[in-house]
Enzyme design. Structure first.
Site, short mmCIF file in Angstrom:
data_model
loop_
_atom_site.label_atom_id
_atom_site.label_comp_id
_atom_site.label_asym_id
_atom_site.label_seq_id
_atom_site.Cartn_x
_atom_site.Cartn_y
_atom_site.Cartn_z
N HIS A 144 -6.26 -7.20 -0.50
CA HIS A 144 -6.48 -5.78 -0.81
C HIS A 144 -5.74 -5.37 -2.09
O HIS A 144 -4.67 -5.90 -2.39
CB HIS A 144 -5.98 -4.91 0.36
CG HIS A 144 -6.60 -5.26 1.68
ND1 HIS A 144 -5.99 -6.10 2.59
CD2 HIS A 144 -7.78 -4.90 2.22
CE1 HIS A 144 -6.76 -6.23 3.66
NE2 HIS A 144 -7.86 -5.51 3.46
N ASP A 159 -2.61 -10.45 -2.45
CA ASP A 159 -3.18 -9.98 -1.18
C ASP A 159 -4.68 -9.70 -1.37
O ASP A 159 -5.11 -9.38 -2.48
CB ASP A 159 -2.45 -8.69 -0.76
CG ASP A 159 -2.80 -8.22 0.64
OD1 ASP A 159 -2.02 -8.48 1.57
OD2 ASP A 159 -3.86 -7.58 0.80
N ASP A 201 -4.21 -12.80 3.34
CA ASP A 201 -5.47 -12.39 3.98
C ASP A 201 -6.68 -12.77 3.13
O ASP A 201 -7.80 -12.35 3.43
CB ASP A 201 -5.47 -10.90 4.36
CG ASP A 201 -4.84 -10.00 3.32
OD1 ASP A 201 -4.55 -10.48 2.21
OD2 ASP A 201 -4.64 -8.81 3.63
N HIS A 207 0.81 -1.23 0.00
CA HIS A 207 0.00 0.00 0.00
C HIS A 207 0.85 1.27 0.00
O HIS A 207 0.31 2.37 -0.22
CB HIS A 207 -0.94 0.03 1.21
CG HIS A 207 -1.95 -1.08 1.21
ND1 HIS A 207 -2.79 -1.30 0.15
CD2 HIS A 207 -2.24 -2.03 2.14
CE1 HIS A 207 -3.57 -2.35 0.42
NE2 HIS A 207 -3.25 -2.81 1.61
N1 Q9C Z 1 -11.21 -3.00 10.26
C1 Q9C Z 1 -2.45 -5.19 4.20
O1 Q9C Z 1 -3.06 -6.25 4.11
N2 Q9C Z 1 -7.95 -1.30 7.13
N3 Q9C Z 1 -3.02 -4.09 4.70
C2 Q9C Z 1 -8.63 -2.45 7.60
C3 Q9C Z 1 -10.26 -3.33 9.22
C4 Q9C Z 1 -6.68 -1.41 6.49
C5 Q9C Z 1 -4.38 -4.07 5.13
C6 Q9C Z 1 -9.73 -2.08 8.55
C7 Q9C Z 1 -6.30 -2.72 5.89
C8 Q9C Z 1 -4.88 -2.71 5.39
C9 Q9C Z 1 -1.01 -5.14 3.81
ZN ZN Z 2 -4.15 -7.09 2.64
#
Ligand code: Q9C
Ligand code: ZN
Length: 348
Positions: free
Chosen positions: A197, A195, A285, A161
């Site tokens: 995301h 990932d 994830d 990110h």
């Molecule tokens: N309540 C990576 O997997 N917000 N980053 C999540 C959950 C951010 C994840 C909120 C998620 C970032 C590298």
């Molecule tokens: Zn992620």
């Protein structure tokens, strides 16, 4: 019979000294998902599978390599955070419009100028851990340039990110981007981001690059982080047009459908691009029990996916990204890596 080569795993114990916390204004403390237990789970699992893996400390990364990807202000801000008291996590809460790159990076209170979300804290250990995390990715890429077919960076904190001058999404330096930039010197590179995301940072870093193809498979950004990008319409810009692919997958997708989407849409694009190296932004994830993602992949699915990616036949630098069900993260990472070994013909 020659001994099968063990896969190098890059990690430095100093990465465990970074313990991000949520510290809300009301004093309530909530466990941050990006815990040290994640790296510990992976270390334990690769340590147990030592016939297949060789844990190594990476060479330090020179500041020039970080500067090749990130702005001086971002580095200066992390250096300012090193001065925070040991028990303090700073969460930016003010995000100025139209001031990207303009905030004073020596003033931690202006960190919001270099950050795009409120869940990614800065503390005195952030710079050291993020720098070693990036060093792992660079070492994995360097190993590939010397002829190794598979290397794994236990990069934690994650990276995909992070943009040139913005941190966020638990990411500070773009580790996969550092690997891609290292490999780009000796060929064409595909960054495949699995990932849950969207890999917004990596997309942004290589948006105008026609020597790096970025592909991300992820949950629908209308509903999931990072919300503002990750749509199919983002295809690259300038000479990089056509070299960014966003594959938005349906909610609660299972392993079979995930693999089918991968084979139908990612694989042909990779083959058409004729890359020399593959950087795998290896977020886990997408796991069925992940507390943040909502995909339904199993441990066996990670093996199958790894096998399919390995079978492309390209040298692979696998860079750890997300994955928040820490208890099973190690076994999922080992499953993915064993799949990659099998697909690449490194296992027997
Ligand atoms: N309540 C990576 O997997 N917000 N980053 C999540 C959950 C951010 C994840 C909120 C998620 C970032 C590298
Ligand atoms: Zn992620």
């Amino acid at each position: 019979m020659p001994a099968r080569p063990r896969t190098p795993v890059f990690f430095n114990e100093l990465q465990l000294e970074f313990k991000p916390r949520y510290e809300w204004a009301f004093g309530e403390k909530i466990t941050h998902p990006e815990t040290t237990a994640r790296a510990e789970s992976i270390l334990a699992a690769v340590g147990q599978a030592h016939e297949d893996f060789d844990i190594r400390v990476p060479a330090p990364i020179p500041a020039s390599a970080l500067r090749g990807l990130h702005s001086m202000q971002l580095l200066n801000l992390y250096a300012a955070a090193e001065q925070l008291p040991g028990d303090k996590d700073f969460h930016p809460t003010v995000f100025p419009k139209l001031k990207r790159g303009e905030g004073d990076p020596t003033n931690i209170h202006q960190a919001g100028a270099y950050c795009f979300d409120s869940g990614t804290p800065l503390n005195a250990q952030t710079l050291s851990a993020a720098t070693w995390s990036a060093a792992c990715a660079r070492a994995a890429a360097t190993t590939l340039r010397k002829g190794t077919k598979l290397a794994y960076a236990l990069s934690r904190p994650p990276g995909h990110h992070a943009q040139r001058d913005l941190f966020g999404g638990y990411c500070y330096f773009n580790n996969a981007g550092i690997a891609a930039k290292t490999l780009r010197r000796s060929g064409r590179v595909v960054v495949l981001d699995i990932d849950f995301h969207h890999g917004n940072g990596t997309q942004d870093l290589f948006l105008r690059d026609d020597k790096v193809l970025t592909i991300s498979l992820h949950g629908d950004p209308r509903e999931y982080f990072p919300f503002f990008c990750g749509y199919a319409s983002e295809v690259g810009e300038g000479r990089g047009r056509g070299h960014n692919i966003n594959l938005v997958l349906e909610s609660e997708i299972d392993g079979a459908h995930y693999l089918a989407a991968f084979e139908a849409h990612a694989l042909p694009a990779i083959e058409l691009f004729e890359p020399d190296y593959l950087v795998l932004a290896a977020g886990l994830d997408t796991y069925e029990r992940d507390p943040i993602g909502n995909f339904k992949l199993t441990t066996e699915d990670f093996f199958r996916l790894g096998e399919r990616i390995g079978a492309i036949g390209l040298p692979v630098a696998a860079i750890q990204e997300g994955g928040y069900y820490a208890a099973h993260l190690g076994r999922n990472a080992v499953a993915l890596l064993r799949g990659l070994r099998a697909g690449l013909g490194l296992a027997d």
